[in-house]
Design an enzyme around this catalytic site. Structure first.
Site, PDB file in Angstrom:
ATOM      1  N   GLU A   1      -7.876  -4.620   5.349  1.00 56.14           N
ATOM      2  CA  GLU A   1      -7.831  -4.349   3.907  1.00 56.14           C
ATOM      3  C   GLU A   1      -6.724  -5.155   3.230  1.00 56.14           C
ATOM      4  O   GLU A   1      -6.905  -5.646   2.111  1.00 56.14           O
ATOM      5  CB  GLU A   1      -7.633  -2.846   3.694  1.00 56.14           C
TER       6      GLU A   1
ATOM      7  N   ARG B   1      -2.808  -2.000  -3.178  1.00 56.47           N
ATOM      8  CA  ARG B   1      -4.000  -1.192  -2.928  1.00 56.47           C
ATOM      9  C   ARG B   1      -3.938   0.025  -3.841  1.00 56.47           C
ATOM     10  O   ARG B   1      -2.976   0.794  -3.796  1.00 56.47           O
ATOM     11  CB  ARG B   1      -4.027  -0.745  -1.471  1.00 56.47           C
TER      12      ARG B   1
ATOM     13  N   ARG C   1      -9.744  15.868   7.218  1.00 55.72           N
ATOM     14  CA  ARG C   1     -10.587  16.234   6.064  1.00 55.72           C
ATOM     15  C   ARG C   1     -11.950  16.720   6.531  1.00 55.72           C
ATOM     16  O   ARG C   1     -12.458  16.271   7.552  1.00 55.72           O
ATOM     17  CB  ARG C   1     -10.770  15.033   5.131  1.00 55.72           C
TER      18      ARG C   1
ATOM     19  N   ASN D   1       0.880  -1.172   0.000  1.00 52.99           N
ATOM     20  CA  ASN D   1       0.000   0.000   0.000  1.00 52.99           C
ATOM     21  C   ASN D   1       0.918   1.222   0.000  1.00 52.99           C
ATOM     22  O   ASN D   1       1.453   1.601   1.035  1.00 52.99           O
ATOM     23  CB  ASN D   1      -0.884  -0.053   1.252  1.00 52.99           C
TER      24      ASN D   1
ATOM     25  N   HIS E   1     -12.889   3.230   0.474  1.00 57.16           N
ATOM     26  CA  HIS E   1     -12.824   2.249   1.569  1.00 57.16           C
ATOM     27  C   HIS E   1     -13.463   0.921   1.177  1.00 57.16           C
ATOM     28  O   HIS E   1     -13.880   0.130   2.032  1.00 57.16           O
ATOM     29  CB  HIS E   1     -13.528   2.765   2.847  1.00 57.16           C
TER      30      HIS E   1
END
Ligand code: ADP
Length: 397
Positions: free
Chosen positions: A379, A93, A241, A9, A181
């Site tokens: 993940e 990813r 964010r 990732n 996600h």
């Protein structure tokens, strides 16, 4: 030699990695870690499956200046630990698969070009993800590289959940609600299908609450809607964010206050959310420990917006059978979980204080109409499963 899948990732200045052995159908995690501070203050940390530290090294910035060097250095440092494993594929990813990629793909030159063409949709992430793929292709020639997308799981959305209220040519140009996600949601949905098949066949809202936070409405294992849209800015507030914001605010900041795109990007991605509101930290633990009213305000806003979205997604599903909390905040922040669920009794949601305090796998009150679960997400594990399935399909083809 044991066959293994490497999962990478790659971010702007870091590469996270996890190695899985593949004796059979279920990939098993063997070691994981990350190289962070690439080009600035590089540091490699790796741990084995029992969380024992295998490597912890630092370098001067110029010594590990880019992703390719990082991967080479990681290979050297971890060589003793991965002795006995043969990497048969690398899973990556990749944040954006655009409108078309609803499943993982093997990356060749042509595919690299297609993924590069999507970079304008995710300029802060996609180029780094692709740098990771390029580095891995160079380091492990001949080993299949598999791109797994954060957007794929949401390609089942109906048009109404996929569009903005703009003339259709904008949609045709790719201005759509992609959602993110997805690998996390897919992992939760797959595990629910194994553990609680009846529930997994129903209406489930998953709250992935971490530094990046979003929620997803899932019916019978398929994504129906999600709070993130064209970018990972939309929806609930996050560590840094903003989450949902009236687009008129942006026009105002540009027209009346002279902010340009770069300044807005910095504000919305890096200096908003929990960090921007509190002026203290993006970390929920810091905010809970702080006595400052601004910290309390940031948490109150977070709770409010997450609760609202649970209601909205329950409406999108026509009801709710289960609410699942996952990721750093969802799995650990018991106070926030209780506060989010407080007031959702109209959806049959009631949290048992003792179960919640224990971070139990099920935190709903006995007899509550809607189950409330806490599940770790994985993940990287989802990527490894995808890669293994793809390898097995191509072997059988
Ligand atoms: P990322 O999106 O970077 O993977 P994580 O899923 O690790 O983020 O989530 C990070 C968030 O989880 C931080 O806000 C952190 O405060 C929160 N968190 C982690 N552990 C706890 C805890 N024990 N109590 C409250 N919040 C926690």
């Amino acid at each position: 030699m044991t066959d293994a899948i490497l999962v990478l990732n790659a971010g702007s200045s870091s590469i996270k990695f996890e190695l899985f052995s593949v004796n059979g159908d279920d990939p098993e995690s063997r070691l994981e870690g990350q190289m962070e501070g690439i080009g600035a203050s590089p540091r490699l940390i790796a741990r084995d499956a029992r969380r024992q530290v295998l490597a912890d090294h630092r370098w001067a910035g110029p010594d590990v200046a880019d992703h390719a060097t990082a991967l080479r250095v990681m290979g050297q440092e971890l060589a003793p630990a991965v002795e006995g494993y043969r990497i048969v594929a690398v899973g990556h990813r990749v944040v954006h698969g655009g409108p078309d990629f609803a499943a993982p793909v093997i990356v060749d030159d042509g595919m690299m070009d297609r993924l590069r063409a999507l970079a304008p949709l995710a300029p802060l992430h996609q180029p780094h993800n692709l740098a990771g793929i390029a580095a891995a292709r160079a380091a492990l020639p001949g080993v299949p590289q598999v791109a797994c997308f954060d957007t794929s799981f949401h390609r089942t959305h109906a048009w109404e959940a996929d569009t903005f209220a703009l003339p259709p040519e904008f949609y045709d140009r790719g201005i759509r609600r992609y959602g993110f996600h997805g690998l996390s949601y897919e992992y939760i949905a797959a595990n629910l299908a194994e553990e609680e098949p009846a529930l997994a066949a129903g209406r489930v809202v998953v709250a992935h609450l971490g530094n990046g936070s979003s929620l997803c409405a899932i019916r019978n294992g398929r994504s129906v809607d999600s709070t993130m849209g064209f970018t990972a800015l939309d929806g609930v507030p996050m560590g840094t964010r903003c989450g949902q914001i009236d687009p008129g605010v942006l026009l105002h900041l540009m027209q009346a206050e002279g902010m340009d795109a770069a300044a807005l990007q910095k504000l919305l991605y890096g200096n908003a959310g929990l960090k921007g509101m509190s002026g203290i930290s993006q970390d929920v633990r810091d905010l809970e420990a702080s006595g400052e009213p601004r910290a309390a305000g940031a948490l109150a806003y977070y709770v409010w917006r997450v609760r609202r979205e649970i209601g909205a997604l329950a409406a999108a599903l026509g009801g709710i059978d289960a609410l699942v909390f996952t990721a750093g905040i969802g799995e650990n922040a018991r106070n926030l979980r209780a506060r989010i669920c407080d007031g959702l009794d109209f959806l049959g949601i009631a949290v048992d204080p003792e179960r919640n305090a224990a971070n139990a796998p099920e935190i709903s009150s006995p007899g509550a109409r809607t189950r409330v679960l806490v599940r770790p997400t994985d993940e990287e594990g989802m990527i490894a499963r995808h890669v293994l399935a793809l390898l097995q399909r191509s072997q059988n083809a």
